[in-house]
Scaffold this motif. Sequence first.
Motif, PDB file in Angstrom:
ATOM      1  N   GLU A  17      57.675 -46.861  33.217  1.00 44.70           N
ATOM      2  CA  GLU A  17      59.118 -46.657  33.269  1.00 44.70           C
ATOM      3  C   GLU A  17      59.863 -47.673  34.120  1.00 44.70           C
ATOM      4  O   GLU A  17      60.835 -48.247  33.669  1.00 44.70           O
ATOM      5  N   GLN A  18      59.421 -47.899  35.356  1.00 50.68           N
ATOM      6  CA  GLN A  18      60.180 -48.737  36.280  1.00 50.68           C
ATOM      7  C   GLN A  18      60.399 -50.162  35.770  1.00 50.68           C
ATOM      8  O   GLN A  18      61.528 -50.587  35.664  1.00 50.68           O
ATOM      9  N   PRO A  19      59.370 -50.893  35.377  1.00 50.29           N
ATOM     10  CA  PRO A  19      59.634 -52.230  34.835  1.00 50.29           C
ATOM     11  C   PRO A  19      59.904 -52.212  33.329  1.00 50.29           C
ATOM     12  O   PRO A  19      60.161 -53.245  32.723  1.00 50.29           O
ATOM     13  N   GLY A  20      59.840 -51.035  32.708  1.00 52.21           N
ATOM     14  CA  GLY A  20      60.096 -50.935  31.279  1.00 52.21           C
ATOM     15  C   GLY A  20      58.978 -51.457  30.408  1.00 52.21           C
ATOM     16  O   GLY A  20      59.208 -51.967  29.317  1.00 52.21           O
ATOM     17  N   CYS A  21      57.755 -51.324  30.842  1.00 52.01           N
ATOM     18  CA  CYS A  21      56.604 -51.803  30.080  1.00 52.01           C
ATOM     19  C   CYS A  21      56.340 -50.860  28.909  1.00 52.01           C
ATOM     20  O   CYS A  21      56.258 -49.647  29.081  1.00 52.01           O
TER      21      CYS A  21
END
Length: 88
Positions: A17-21
């Motif tokens: 979620e955080q880096p959008g991987c």
Amino acid sequence: MIESRCGILCGECAYREQPGCTGCSRIQKPFWGDSCPVKACCEEKGYSHCGQCGEFPCALLNQFAYDEQQGDGGKRIEQCKRWKENET
């Protein structure tokens, strides 16, 4: 469903979620660097995941799986084994 080349379960990954991987099977470049050698090796050989390779588990995959900081103690290797078993 194959979520990654190395056996990481992307749905359970903290970096999703955080880096959008969206997972290595859906991206060209990982969020953490210019390229992933495991992904590159697997795709160059035409495999969906490392478990399909005759050299599985290779030194490169073991290095990633058992890395002191980013490794998972071999969980990804076991996941590749399960994916391979489900193919037969």
